[in-house]
Design a protein around this motif. Structure first.
Motif, PDB file in Angstrom:
ATOM      1  N   GLY A   1      -8.346  13.842  42.042  1.00 47.89           N
ATOM      2  CA  GLY A   1      -7.650  14.824  42.867  1.00 47.89           C
ATOM      3  C   GLY A   1      -6.407  14.241  43.505  1.00 47.89           C
ATOM      4  N   GLU A   2      -5.950  13.134  42.958  1.00 43.18           N
ATOM      5  CA  GLU A   2      -4.846  12.404  43.584  1.00 43.18           C
ATOM      6  C   GLU A   2      -3.614  12.435  42.694  1.00 43.18           C
ATOM      7  N   LEU A   3      -2.491  12.802  43.280  1.00 43.98           N
ATOM      8  CA  LEU A   3      -1.231  12.810  42.538  1.00 43.98           C
ATOM      9  C   LEU A   3      -0.887  11.402  42.022  1.00 43.98           C
ATOM     10  N   GLN A   4      -1.256  10.365  42.811  1.00 45.33           N
ATOM     11  CA  GLN A   4      -0.932   8.985  42.400  1.00 45.33           C
ATOM     12  C   GLN A   4      -1.677   8.563  41.147  1.00 45.33           C
ATOM     13  N   ASP A   5      -2.729   9.291  40.767  1.00 44.72           N
ATOM     14  CA  ASP A   5      -3.453   8.919  39.547  1.00 44.72           C
ATOM     15  C   ASP A   5      -2.639   9.203  38.284  1.00 44.72           C
ATOM     16  N   LEU A   6      -1.647  10.081  38.394  1.00 45.20           N
ATOM     17  CA  LEU A   6      -0.831  10.390  37.211  1.00 45.20           C
ATOM     18  C   LEU A   6       0.048   9.184  36.883  1.00 45.20           C
ATOM     19  N   ASP A   7       0.103   8.842  35.593  1.00 41.44           N
ATOM     20  CA  ASP A   7       0.771   7.599  35.189  1.00 41.44           C
ATOM     21  C   ASP A   7       1.661   7.869  33.978  1.00 41.44           C
ATOM     22  N   ILE A   8       2.954   7.785  34.185  1.00 37.56           N
ATOM     23  CA  ILE A   8       3.913   8.115  33.133  1.00 37.56           C
ATOM     24  C   ILE A   8       3.808   7.161  31.936  1.00 37.56           C
ATOM     25  N   HIS A   9       3.467   5.890  32.190  1.00 38.07           N
ATOM     26  CA  HIS A   9       3.357   4.941  31.072  1.00 38.07           C
ATOM     27  C   HIS A   9       2.189   5.314  30.162  1.00 38.07           C
ATOM     28  N   LEU A  10       1.061   5.620  30.771  1.00 37.32           N
ATOM     29  CA  LEU A  10      -0.092   6.078  29.990  1.00 37.32           C
ATOM     30  C   LEU A  10       0.241   7.359  29.241  1.00 37.32           C
TER      31      LEU A  10
ATOM     32  N   ILE B   1       8.356  15.721  33.357  1.00 38.45           N
ATOM     33  CA  ILE B   1       8.464  15.796  31.900  1.00 38.45           C
ATOM     34  C   ILE B   1       9.265  17.049  31.537  1.00 38.45           C
ATOM     35  N   ALA B   2      10.093  16.937  30.495  1.00 41.30           N
ATOM     36  CA  ALA B   2      11.047  18.021  30.216  1.00 41.30           C
ATOM     37  C   ALA B   2      10.368  19.343  29.855  1.00 41.30           C
ATOM     38  N   LYS B   3       9.414  19.327  28.941  1.00 41.58           N
ATOM     39  CA  LYS B   3       8.731  20.590  28.590  1.00 41.58           C
ATOM     40  C   LYS B   3       7.593  20.822  29.565  1.00 41.58           C
ATOM     41  N   ARG B   4       7.560  22.022  30.163  1.00 39.41           N
ATOM     42  CA  ARG B   4       6.738  22.264  31.339  1.00 39.41           C
ATOM     43  C   ARG B   4       5.341  22.777  31.015  1.00 39.41           C
ATOM     44  N   SER B   5       4.643  22.081  30.141  1.00 36.18           N
ATOM     45  CA  SER B   5       3.215  22.326  29.940  1.00 36.18           C
ATOM     46  C   SER B   5       2.547  22.249  31.312  1.00 36.18           C
ATOM     47  N   THR B   6       1.413  22.905  31.487  1.00 36.35           N
ATOM     48  CA  THR B   6       0.859  22.942  32.845  1.00 36.35           C
ATOM     49  C   THR B   6       0.329  21.581  33.302  1.00 36.35           C
ATOM     50  N   ASN B   7       0.067  20.646  32.372  1.00 38.95           N
ATOM     51  CA  ASN B   7      -0.369  19.315  32.823  1.00 38.95           C
ATOM     52  C   ASN B   7       0.755  18.532  33.494  1.00 38.95           C
ATOM     53  N   VAL B   8       2.009  18.975  33.302  1.00 37.42           N
ATOM     54  CA  VAL B   8       3.125  18.286  33.958  1.00 37.42           C
ATOM     55  C   VAL B   8       3.837  19.175  34.990  1.00 37.42           C
ATOM     56  N   SER B   9       3.456  20.432  35.082  1.00 39.69           N
ATOM     57  CA  SER B   9       4.116  21.331  36.036  1.00 39.69           C
ATOM     58  C   SER B   9       3.133  21.744  37.131  1.00 39.69           C
ATOM     59  N   TYR B  10       2.281  22.721  36.830  1.00 40.57           N
ATOM     60  CA  TYR B  10       1.378  23.234  37.857  1.00 40.57           C
ATOM     61  C   TYR B  10       0.288  22.235  38.263  1.00 40.57           C
ATOM     62  N   THR B  11      -0.134  21.357  37.340  1.00 41.68           N
ATOM     63  CA  THR B  11      -1.186  20.405  37.701  1.00 41.68           C
ATOM     64  C   THR B  11      -0.708  19.412  38.770  1.00 41.68           C
ATOM     65  N   PRO B  12       0.447  18.746  38.584  1.00 41.64           N
ATOM     66  CA  PRO B  12       0.911  17.872  39.675  1.00 41.64           C
ATOM     67  C   PRO B  12       1.123  18.631  40.983  1.00 41.64           C
ATOM     68  N   LEU B  13       1.631  19.863  40.905  1.00 42.90           N
ATOM     69  CA  LEU B  13       1.825  20.650  42.127  1.00 42.90           C
ATOM     70  C   LEU B  13       0.477  20.943  42.794  1.00 42.90           C
ATOM     71  N   ALA B  14      -0.549  21.194  41.960  1.00 44.44           N
ATOM     72  CA  ALA B  14      -1.890  21.455  42.498  1.00 44.44           C
ATOM     73  C   ALA B  14      -2.424  20.208  43.194  1.00 44.44           C
ATOM     74  N   LEU B  15      -2.256  19.048  42.554  1.00 43.62           N
ATOM     75  CA  LEU B  15      -2.743  17.800  43.148  1.00 43.62           C
ATOM     76  C   LEU B  15      -2.014  17.502  44.458  1.00 43.62           C
ATOM     77  N   ALA B  16      -0.722  17.845  44.490  1.00 41.78           N
ATOM     78  CA  ALA B  16       0.080  17.559  45.683  1.00 41.78           C
ATOM     79  C   ALA B  16      -0.435  18.305  46.911  1.00 41.78           C
ATOM     80  N   THR B  17      -1.176  19.387  46.728  1.00 43.85           N
ATOM     81  CA  THR B  17      -1.696  20.129  47.891  1.00 43.85           C
ATOM     82  C   THR B  17      -2.831  19.366  48.572  1.00 43.85           C
ATOM     83  N   GLY B  18      -3.421  18.407  47.853  1.00 44.18           N
ATOM     84  CA  GLY B  18      -4.545  17.662  48.423  1.00 44.18           C
ATOM     85  C   GLY B  18      -5.845  18.452  48.444  1.00 44.18           C
TER      86      GLY B  18
END
Lengths: 195, 562
Positions: free
Chosen positions: B56-65, B239-256
């Motif tokens: 549930g943490e935004l910091q868990d997202l990892d661009i290298h992975l 990420i350029a193409k806004r699949s929900t794993n890079v758009s709404y998902t990070p926004l959801a995590l950011a709410t805490g």
């Protein structure tokens, strides 16, 4: 890592015969020259088909090989059939067999399970032959070389795939600079709406 | 076990949007996803090791992975059977999740956080107004504010022009069509795709930056990998193409307030018979796809967002109240492919380039809209997918009849090789038909075939004669445009009718769910995926409309129950 797959010899022959029917080694016309082009079996694509068929919900490679032999028996005049019969046919006869199968012109009740009386599965499997052969050939699969039979997560691209050479595809890209402007912009539409 | 106020089933095009909206409103949300989560530190080897339970943490997202996983190789990414973007469990040594087909064809969907938006093209047109007004319980005007919010948040911008779009615009103009300068489409014509793809970086043509450097900066790099999964950007949320794993998902995590649990397949809705509310949803039964462990989870409201095949399956396998429209009314835009092959010398005089460059730019950067018939997506895709979808996928062997100026059907051998040798001079047109909703097209379950999650989906689709007529007319428009653009050869693939890429309207608003997207027969059970669309939107890509409705549904859930 060792490949987990084991296929009977006649099944391997029948799948080679499929690939050879769809993408045989050819002389093709390219920019008004004749050019030699390797076929799918030169890239071991029959293995790609077999691996794919064994990764469906239930492994299907052996039953599919039988399906080909039986359909060939009912399509091409012959006194009897045997394992691998399909692979002994001419390229035209093999394509004719696939077409007969696709059009359900074989006795559906005599086919091996799960194909027996299952027209949609038969048609989908014929589609898979064509789709997988062409997708395998023109994608990077052949470039996995000795890792082709590995579990998918352990494959490694070890050379520039021949299919990319034939298609003139440069491979994955970080970007291209072919930017020719915008025909429309959202901000202009928003302006229009507000007036 | 933590308590959640809302459980959402499916982290795809709809579910992630609901999660973000409810998280912003302060609700505790659990988002369940059957497939893997790529680009998250808690799953460093998402396809081979089970990793953590949830994040549930935004910091868990990892661009290298993320970039390591999304490697842009079409066999690795798009292979239907073992690809990273397939419909199956994270462990690629395990088989696909099964579907039984009554008719020829197959489904092309992705499991995983982001769902099928992982491979979608980002095309985000609105529905055609004539396909909403008087056809849905809701009006087009009602939808507009939600469209605007989704367009701003994704964000949606018109696709930039590259060689292939310029060639198409030239052909469309020459064939007598005009530019549609609008988002609200009421007549036929061409336009750039409104895409959920960030505009190109302003330095894209500046040679001081290498292409590699640009791929780590914000903005589309025109790399042409939309369909293979876009990995370009400085961080997961950019990420350029806004699949929900890079758009709404990070926004959801950011709410805490949002916890996401991948590798978790929901196989049953738990209900109770409440004295005041009647039958209402109170929880779900789930199974971990790595360990096989089952679990029950409870919340005040449940949102089904598992897609137009799994949502009706889940309803039926949960033995929810009988409704003659559950799973019924399936539409798929009855697709087909038309491909044009051009001559280098002609191309040079038209677009100043010796090739069409199908692998450059947005996978689909332009479209044709024809309210009443459907739409056409102008595309260029990687070579393996091109050979499959342009030349191999067909119900007939190739033939050219005397009067026709095109070849129809499947190509093999030397002919296929010659066509593919012209890959760089190829332009694809995907026919997306406004197909009719009929009760006889459906997703059901077949009691005789089960997997670890219960009876599997059974799919039946036969187009109506009206849908077939529209498809034929659209195909003719595509061929005419390709010819006008100067194509030397045109191939019409003749796909099977049962190709399931846009899968819609199996839990229709007005029949299975009400005006609020809440199930008519089960309180506190909402649906937020392509299944609630009352029809196929006239042939517009469905994602944006589902996302607009998801925003609306979230506000209704909050208002009515919290």
């Amino acid at each position: 890592m060792v490949s987990k797959y084991k296929w009977s010899y006649t099944t391997q022959l029948n799948f080679m015969a499929i690939v050879d029917a769809i993408l045989p080694t050819s002389l093709i016309r390219c920019n008004s020259n004749l050019q030699f082009q390797y076929g799918g079996n030169d890239l071991s694509l029959w293995k790609y088909l077999l691996i794919s068929f064994d990764n469906f919900t239930i492994p299907l490679s052996e039953q599919t090989s039988q399906l080909l032999d039986i359909s060939a028996y009912y399509t091409i005049p012959t006194p009897y059939t045997y394992n691998g019969f399909f692979s002994t046919l001419s390229r035209d006869a093999r394509l004719k067999t696939l077409t007969a199968l696709e059009n359900l012109q074989v006795p559906l009740d005599l086919l091996p399970i799960p194909y027996q009386n299952n027209p949609s599965l038969i048609k989908n499997i014929v589609d898979s032959f064509y789709l997988l052969t062409s997708f395998g050939y023109y994608s990077e699969w052949s470039g996995y070389l000795y890792t082709r039979g590995y579990s998918p997560s352990y494959r490694k691209l070890t050379c520039f795939p021949l299919g990319w050479v034939y298609a003139g595809y440069p491979g994955p890209s970080y970007g291209y600079r072919d930017f020719r402007g915008f025909l429309l912009k959202m901000e202009h539409l928003h302006k229009e709406r507000n007036h | 076990m933590k308590n959640y106020q809302v459980i959402i089933i499916g982290a795809g095009g709809g579910g992630a949007v609901v999660a973000k909206e409810l998280g912003e409103l302060g609700l505790k949300v659990l988002l369940l996803e059957a497939g893997p989560w790529y680009g998250n530190r808690k799953w460093p080897f998402p396809n081979t090791e089970k990793g953590a339970i949830s994040s549930g943490e935004l910091q868990d997202l990892d661009i290298h992975l993320f970039k390591q996983t999304y490697n842009k190789m079409e066999n690795e990414m798009n292979d239907l059977i073992v690809g990273k973007l397939r419909w199956g469990p994270a462990n690629r040594d395990r088989p696909l999740w099964n579907r039984v087909y009554e008719k020829r064809g197959f489904t092309w969907q992705n499991s995983g956080v982001g769902g099928s938006t992982q491979h979608y093209l980002g095309n985000s047109p609105r529905a055609y107004p004539i396909s909403i007004d008087n056809q849905w319980p809701i009006s087009y005007r009602d939808l507009i504010p939600f469209y605007e919010k989704a367009e701003a948040e994704l964000p949606v911008e018109f696709a930039p022009t590259t060689t292939k779009e310029e060639l198409y615009y030239f052909g469309a103009k020459k064939a007598g069509w005009g530019l549609l300068s609008s988002l609200n489409i009421t007549s036929a014509g061409f336009r750039p795709q409104p895409n959920a793809i960030l505009p190109p970086n302003s330095q894209l043509t500046n040679r001081a930056y290498s292409e590699y450097e640009l791929s780590w900066m914000e903005g589309c790099t025109l790399a042409g990998h939309c369909i293979n999964g876009c990995p370009h950007g400085p961080s997961v949320d950019k990420i350029a193409k806004r699949s929900t794993n890079v758009s709404y998902t990070p926004l959801a995590l950011a709410t805490g307030n949002v916890e996401i649990m991948p590798n978790t397949f929901t196989y049953q809705i738990i209900t109770e018979n409440h004295a005041k509310e009647g039958i209402r949803a109170i929880g779900v039964k789930v199974r971990n796809t790595w360990t096989g462990e089952n679990q029950e989870l409870f919340a005040d409201c449940i949102v089904m967002a598992a897609g137009a095949i799994e949502t009706p399956r889940l309803w039926l396998n949960s033995l929810l109240p009988k409704n003659e429209w559950v799973g019924r009314g399936l539409t798929n835009h009855n697709m087909d492919m038309v491909t044009g092959i051009f001559n280098s010398i002609d191309l040079n005089s038209i677009v100043g380039s010796h090739s069409v460059r199908p692998n450059v730019g947005h996978t689909s950067g332009a479209r044709f809209d024809y309210p009443g018939l459907g739409s056409i997506l102008v595309m260029g895709i990687s070579p393996g997918l091109t050979s499959s979808f342009s030349y191999a996928l067909s119900t007939v062997n190739a033939s050219t009849s005397g009067n026709d100026n095109y070849t129809k059907g499947r190509m093999v051998g030397k002919e296929l090789m010659e066509l593919m040798a012209n890959y760089q001079n190829t332009l694809n047109m995907l026919i997306v038909t406004d197909d009719e909703v009929v009760n006889s097209n459906y997703v059901s379950i077949t009691p005789t075939v089960s997997d670890e999650h219960g009876p599997v989906p059974f799919i039946n689709y036969v187009p109506t004669s009206n849908s077939l007529r529209k498809k034929k007319e659209l195909t003719k428009v595509a061929i005419d445009i390709l010819r006008a653009a100067g194509a030397k050869k045109v191939v019409h693939a003749a796909w099977p009718d049962g190709m399931m890429i846009h899968i819609m309207s199996t839990m229709r608003m007005g029949y299975v769910v009400d005006y609020n997207s809440e199930a008519l027969q089960v309180k506190r059970l909402f649906i937020s995926d392509n299944s609630i669309l009352s029809n196929g939107l006239g042939g517009a890509n469905p994602t944006l409309t589902t996302q607009a409705l998801a925003i609306r549904t979230a506000s209704i859930i909050y208002r009515n129950y919290f």
